[in-house]
Design a protein around this motif. Structure first.
Motif, short mmCIF file in Angstrom:
data_model
loop_
_atom_site.label_atom_id
_atom_site.label_comp_id
_atom_site.label_asym_id
_atom_site.label_seq_id
_atom_site.Cartn_x
_atom_site.Cartn_y
_atom_site.Cartn_z
N GLN A 1 -6.73 -4.62 -7.36
CA GLN A 1 -7.11 -5.19 -6.07
C GLN A 1 -6.23 -4.52 -5.02
O GLN A 1 -5.01 -4.69 -5.00
CB GLN A 1 -6.93 -6.70 -6.02
N ALA A 2 -6.86 -3.74 -4.17
CA ALA A 2 -6.15 -3.00 -3.13
C ALA A 2 -6.33 -3.71 -1.80
O ALA A 2 -7.46 -3.93 -1.36
CB ALA A 2 -6.70 -1.58 -3.04
N THR A 3 -5.22 -4.08 -1.18
CA THR A 3 -5.27 -4.73 0.12
C THR A 3 -4.53 -3.87 1.13
O THR A 3 -3.33 -3.62 0.99
CB THR A 3 -4.64 -6.13 0.06
N ILE A 4 -5.27 -3.39 2.11
CA ILE A 4 -4.72 -2.49 3.13
C ILE A 4 -5.05 -3.08 4.50
O ILE A 4 -6.23 -3.25 4.83
CB ILE A 4 -5.30 -1.07 3.01
N ARG B 1 0.75 -6.98 -12.13
CA ARG B 1 1.90 -6.29 -11.55
C ARG B 1 1.50 -5.83 -10.15
O ARG B 1 0.42 -5.24 -9.98
CB ARG B 1 2.29 -5.10 -12.41
N ALA B 2 2.36 -6.08 -9.16
CA ALA B 2 2.03 -5.74 -7.78
C ALA B 2 2.95 -4.65 -7.26
O ALA B 2 4.15 -4.62 -7.57
CB ALA B 2 2.13 -6.98 -6.89
N PHE B 3 2.38 -3.75 -6.48
CA PHE B 3 3.12 -2.67 -5.83
C PHE B 3 2.86 -2.77 -4.33
O PHE B 3 1.72 -2.94 -3.91
CB PHE B 3 2.67 -1.31 -6.37
N ARG B 4 3.92 -2.64 -3.54
CA ARG B 4 3.80 -2.75 -2.09
C ARG B 4 4.49 -1.58 -1.41
O ARG B 4 5.55 -1.14 -1.83
CB ARG B 4 4.44 -4.05 -1.58
N ARG B 5 3.87 -1.08 -0.36
CA ARG B 5 4.51 -0.11 0.52
C ARG B 5 3.81 -0.18 1.86
O ARG B 5 2.59 -0.05 1.94
CB ARG B 5 4.46 1.30 -0.05
N GLY B 6 4.60 -0.38 2.91
CA GLY B 6 4.03 -0.47 4.25
C GLY B 6 3.01 -1.60 4.31
O GLY B 6 3.28 -2.73 3.92
N ASP B 7 1.81 -1.27 4.80
CA ASP B 7 0.78 -2.30 4.91
C ASP B 7 -0.18 -2.28 3.72
O ASP B 7 -1.29 -2.80 3.79
CB ASP B 7 -0.01 -2.13 6.21
N THR B 8 0.28 -1.68 2.59
CA THR B 8 -0.55 -1.58 1.39
C THR B 8 0.03 -2.41 0.26
O THR B 8 1.23 -2.37 -0.01
CB THR B 8 -0.64 -0.11 0.92
#
Length: 301
Positions: free
Chosen positions: A189-192, A152-159
């Motif tokens: 897995q955190a991608t910022i 499951r993926a969560f996105r906000r801004g550049d995160t």
């Protein structure tokens, strides 16, 4: 007897209740990834612009939560002694006012206590194991099952935070493990801003075959969060969480960068102090750095 009856899921109804988190807390910084330990298996993760809460438990004092006692001997056909369990340390308060997702490793009351159930109410989303979702949904929670291997993926801004469910095996005794069923660990897995970090919150598990098979698809975690405490060692079900020595071996096999042990010190339920893991880590000589926090303090990546 069903697993849910065994440890008495949900002694109180899930109703909305007022609980005001703290607006700020010592140890919180503006780092891209901050992990704050609130005791037990409860963590606040601030990952860029995304906020994650794990295994909420808000009870305090000598009657922090009600549950069967896995540290006692009992007849499996009738179940354990249902009683109140003590929290030994004060609850430090929550640093965030809202969360994008709540992760449950499993729904035993030492991981989702009565006060947290009342506080959470119908708010969500709550990601949980397949075997817990029906009971949680019937009680009014916005629960969604995350099947082992599902993402499951969560996105906000550049995160972006990608969360994958990993099996959590509650006992190395296959008969007891089958009886209890599998819980969830979670690989985040955190991608910022294009930079990736890997966090593995293992849940109540051992390095059993299903766990090893699942984690092989991922790189070495930047941060491993194992549950220790050696719960149940002298009880009817046997050992239900890792010793410090087992957690060090777990970290070594994963080649973890950092280790943050939880599931220790907070409750009288825990059978082994975290000092045993500190000793085991010192003897092992593994390169993974061990970080032992006080409740309410934080680790930044």
């Amino acid at each position: 007897m069903h697993r849910r009856d065994l440890l008495k899921l949900g002694a109180v109804a899930a109703t909305s209740a007022a609980l005001t988190p703290l607006s700020s807390a010592a140890g919180i910084s503006a780092s891209d990834v901050t992990v704050r330990w609130l005791g037990g298996a409860m963590l606040e993760l601030r990952i860029g612009d995304i906020r994650v809460l794990t295994d909420p438990c808000l009870g305090d004092g000598t009657e922090a939560f009600e549950m069967g006692d896995p540290n006692e001997m009992f007849d499996l056909s009738t179940g354990p002694n249902i009683k109140m369990h003590e929290r030994l340390t004060p609850f430090p308060g929550m640093a965030m006012r809202e969360y994008d997702v709540v992760l449950l490793s499993h729904a035993h009351e030492d991981h989702f206590d009565q006060k947290a159930q009342a506080w959470l109410g119908a708010n969500g989303p709550v990601l949980c194991s397949v075997q817990d979702v029906n009971a949680l949904t019937k009680k009014g929670f916005a629960a969604q099952a995350l099947i082992h291997g599902e993402n499951r993926a969560f996105r906000r801004g550049d995160t972006k935070v990608s969360i994958t469910s990993i099996p959590a095996v509650h006992s190395l005794n296959t008969g007891i493990s089958d009886f209890l069923g599998l819980g969830n660990g979670y690989w985040l897995q955190a991608t910022i801003r294009g930079k990736a970090s890997h966090i593995y919150w293992a849940g109540d598990t051992f390095m059993a075959d299903p766990v090893q098979a699942a984690v092989q698809q991922f790189p070495a975690p930047d941060l491993l969060i194992p549950h220790i405490g050696a719960v149940g060692t002298n009880g009817a079900l046997g050992q239900l969480s890792m010793t410090g020595h087992q957690a060090v071996e777990f970290a070594e096999r994963l080649k973890a960068g950092l280790i943050l042990p939880v599931h220790h010190s907070t409750y009288a339920l825990y059978q082994e102090p975290v000092s045993k893991m500190i000793e085991a880590h010192a003897i092992s000589g593994i390169p993974s750095a061990l970080n032992v926090l006080r409740e309410g303090s934080a680790l930044t990546l």
